[in-house]
Scaffold this motif. Structure first.
Motif, PDB file in Angstrom:
ATOM      1  N   HIS A   2       0.835  -1.202   0.000  1.00 18.83           N
ATOM      2  CA  HIS A   2       0.000   0.000   0.000  1.00 18.83           C
ATOM      3  C   HIS A   2       0.870   1.253   0.000  1.00 18.83           C
ATOM      4  CE1 HIS A   2      -1.612   1.442   4.212  1.00 18.83           C
ATOM      5  NE2 HIS A   2      -0.685   2.235   3.791  1.00 18.83           N
ATOM      6  N   SER A   5       2.298   6.910   3.445  1.00 22.01           N
ATOM      7  CA  SER A   5       3.340   7.895   3.768  1.00 22.01           C
ATOM      8  C   SER A   5       4.737   7.305   3.631  1.00 22.01           C
ATOM      9  CB  SER A   5       3.168   8.388   5.203  1.00 22.01           C
ATOM     10  OG  SER A   5       1.886   8.909   5.380  1.00 22.01           O
ATOM     11  N   THR A   6       4.910   6.065   4.089  1.00 20.49           N
ATOM     12  CA  THR A   6       6.250   5.472   4.096  1.00 20.49           C
ATOM     13  C   THR A   6       6.740   5.265   2.665  1.00 20.49           C
ATOM     14  OG1 THR A   6       5.190   4.136   5.811  1.00 20.49           O
ATOM     15  CG2 THR A   6       7.539   3.879   5.546  1.00 20.49           C
ATOM     16  N   VAL A  76       5.292   1.794  11.041  1.00 22.44           N
ATOM     17  CA  VAL A  76       5.348   1.220  12.389  1.00 22.44           C
ATOM     18  C   VAL A  76       4.013   0.540  12.674  1.00 22.44           C
ATOM     19  CG1 VAL A  76       5.501   1.767  14.857  1.00 22.44           C
ATOM     20  CG2 VAL A  76       6.952   2.993  13.214  1.00 22.44           C
ATOM     21  N   PHE A  79       4.591  -0.654  17.369  1.00 24.10           N
ATOM     22  CA  PHE A  79       5.953  -0.321  17.813  1.00 24.10           C
ATOM     23  C   PHE A  79       7.067  -1.094  17.109  1.00 24.10           C
ATOM     24  CE2 PHE A  79       6.915   2.380  21.709  1.00 24.10           C
ATOM     25  CZ  PHE A  79       5.938   3.290  21.391  1.00 24.10           C
ATOM     26  N   THR A 115       7.712   5.298   9.235  1.00 26.45           N
ATOM     27  CA  THR A 115       6.806   6.350   9.701  1.00 26.45           C
ATOM     28  C   THR A 115       5.840   5.751  10.713  1.00 26.45           C
ATOM     29  OG1 THR A 115       4.925   6.090   8.177  1.00 26.45           O
ATOM     30  CG2 THR A 115       6.805   7.387   7.375  1.00 26.45           C
ATOM     31  N   GLY A 118       2.593   8.319  15.778  1.00 26.93           N
ATOM     32  CA  GLY A 118       3.167   9.076  16.899  1.00 26.93           C
ATOM     33  C   GLY A 118       4.523   8.586  17.357  1.00 26.93           C
ATOM     34  N   ALA A 119       4.658   7.275  17.566  1.00 28.05           N
ATOM     35  CA  ALA A 119       5.909   6.773  18.153  1.00 28.05           C
ATOM     36  C   ALA A 119       6.201   5.344  17.714  1.00 28.05           C
ATOM     37  CB  ALA A 119       5.799   6.826  19.671  1.00 28.05           C
ATOM     38  N   ALA A 149      -0.461  11.074  11.139  1.00 31.35           N
ATOM     39  CA  ALA A 149      -1.500  10.829  10.135  1.00 31.35           C
ATOM     40  C   ALA A 149      -1.546   9.342   9.814  1.00 31.35           C
ATOM     41  CB  ALA A 149      -1.179  11.610   8.865  1.00 31.35           C
TER      42      ALA A 149
HETATM   43  C1  LIG Z   1      -1.844  -2.220  12.597  1.00 25.16           C
HETATM   44  C2  LIG Z   1      -1.295  -0.847  12.817  1.00 25.16           C
HETATM   45  C3  LIG Z   1      -0.485  -0.613  13.909  1.00 25.16           C
HETATM   46  C4  LIG Z   1       0.047   0.653  14.145  1.00 25.16           C
HETATM   47  N1  LIG Z   1       0.871   0.850  15.212  1.00 25.16           N
HETATM   48  C5  LIG Z   1       1.364   2.085  15.465  1.00 25.16           C
HETATM   49  C6  LIG Z   1       2.226   2.312  16.574  1.00 25.16           C
HETATM   50  O1  LIG Z   1       2.619   1.422  17.315  1.00 25.16           O
HETATM   51  N2  LIG Z   1       2.637   3.596  16.796  1.00 25.16           N
HETATM   52  C7  LIG Z   1       2.250   4.635  16.006  1.00 25.16           C
HETATM   53  O2  LIG Z   1       2.627   5.759  16.281  1.00 25.16           O
HETATM   54  N3  LIG Z   1       1.477   4.433  14.910  1.00 25.16           N
HETATM   55  C8  LIG Z   1       1.026   3.194  14.620  1.00 25.16           C
HETATM   56  N4  LIG Z   1       0.233   2.988  13.510  1.00 25.16           N
HETATM   57  C9  LIG Z   1       0.028   4.089  12.554  1.00 25.16           C
HETATM   58  C10 LIG Z   1       1.004   4.013  11.388  1.00 25.16           C
HETATM   59  O3  LIG Z   1       2.294   3.647  11.787  1.00 25.16           O
HETATM   60  C11 LIG Z   1       1.152   5.364  10.661  1.00 25.16           C
HETATM   61  O4  LIG Z   1      -0.091   5.867  10.301  1.00 25.16           O
HETATM   62  C12 LIG Z   1       2.078   5.225   9.464  1.00 25.16           C
HETATM   63  O5  LIG Z   1       2.455   6.517   9.033  1.00 25.16           O
HETATM   64  C13 LIG Z   1       1.381   4.498   8.320  1.00 25.16           C
HETATM   65  O6  LIG Z   1       2.256   4.429   7.236  1.00 25.16           O
HETATM   66  P1  LIG Z   1       1.710   4.224   5.762  1.00 25.16           P
HETATM   67  O7  LIG Z   1       0.914   5.469   5.412  1.00 25.16           O
HETATM   68  O8  LIG Z   1       2.929   4.065   4.945  1.00 25.16           O
HETATM   69  O9  LIG Z   1       0.857   3.000   5.797  1.00 25.16           O
HETATM   70  C14 LIG Z   1      -0.278   1.725  13.249  1.00 25.16           C
HETATM   71  C15 LIG Z   1      -1.095   1.469  12.145  1.00 25.16           C
HETATM   72  C16 LIG Z   1      -1.588   0.209  11.920  1.00 25.16           C
HETATM   73  C17 LIG Z   1      -2.445  -0.040  10.692  1.00 25.16           C
END
Ligand SMILES: Cc1cc2nc3c(=O)[nH]c(=O)nc-3n(C[C@H](O)[C@H](O)[C@H](O)COP(=O)(O)O)c2cc1C
Length: 225
Positions: A2, A5-6, A76, A79, A115, A118-119, A149
């Motif tokens: 997908h 952002s990453t 991420v 975590f 990305t 938050g963390a 986001a």
């Molecule tokens: C299953 C799942 C677990 C996630 N776990 C975390 C997390 O531990 N910490 C965090 O800050 N964001 C978390 N997120 C949010 C994503 O890391 C974040 O939106 C990221 O930018 C998504 O990247 P993408 O747009 O490339 O998919 C999670 C999202 C999903 C779908």
């Protein structure tokens, strides 16, 4: 697979760094490594060609061996890196320095981008860099950002500008070492420790023969200088 952002940040870096003479190849997960490692250990104890998923592992390995620069991108998830990325990396345990590292890795650069909302970027980047260091990659750069986001569309313009600026900086660091990559101190120390291990203990005779044939148990080293 997908393109959030990453993926987009990885693409920004590629657009900044690649010239018209470069070939950019992409692997998408899980498409290009759809199966879990089954733990047969054939790659470690016999031959990596015998992996039951060799229709995926061999082309991926060839691509990585031939590349000058490797870019890994992962969001991420709880975590850590995604299950898909972990599955990919599990298939290359045989090329950890404790076994049979691929020589070309020592003269390559790699970037890991993560990305999060938050963390969790630090442990996520580490999930990937652990493999890269133990594969012997000469220079490894990490970039993690909390985008606040869940999609690229939701990322603020200020953040996007910051990301673009960071990619510019990363790009110039990589370009500076282009054609002149040598292993960093960390890689050299790891290699030295593994060399002693291969000489004195070793896990499998196959690994020892590999190290011997490369001349690494003698004076030869896999990096250029
Ligand atoms: C299953 C799942 C677990 C996630 N776990 C975390 C997390 O531990 N910490 C965090 O800050 N964001 C978390 N997120 C949010 C994503 O890391 C974040 O939106 C990221 O930018 C998504 O990247 P993408 O747009 O490339 O998919 C999670 C999202 C999903 C779908």
């Amino acid at each position: 697979m997908h393109k959030g952002s990453t993926y987009t940040i990885g693409k920004i870096l590629v657009e900044k760094i690649a010239t018209e003479n470069d070939t950019v190849s992409q692997l998408f997960l899980p498409r290009d490594m759809p199966n879990f490692c089954v733990g047969c250990t054939k790659c470690i104890l016999q031959d990596e060609q015998l992996c039951p998923h060799n229709e995926y592992t061999l082309p991926a390995a060839k691509l990585m061996n031939e590349a000058d620069l490797l870019i890994f991108t992962t969001p991420v998830y709880v975590f850590h890196t995604t299950g898909q990325m972990k599955t990919f990396l599990d298939h290359f345990a045989y090329r950890w320095m404790v076994h049979r590292p691929e020589k070309s890795m020592f003269n390559k650069q790699a970037v890991v981008i993560s990305t999060a909302a938050g963390a969790g970027m630090r442990p996520t980047n580490k999930d990937v860099t652990d493999s890269l260091y133990f594969w012997g990659v000469g220079r490894v750069y990490k970039y993690g950002i909390a985008v606040q986001a869940t999609s690229w569309k939701g990322v603020s313009d200020t953040k996007k500008e910051k990301i673009s600026h960071s990619m510019d900086k990363l790009c110039s660091k990589i370009k500076k070492r282009e054609n002149n990559v040598t292993a960093c101190l960390k890689t050299k120390i790891l290699f030295k420790v593994m060399r002693i291990f291969q000489k004195k203990i070793g896990i499998s005779p196959l690994d020892k023969i590999y190290w011997q044939n490369n001349g690494w148990l003698d004076k030869k080293r896999p990096w250029k200088h």
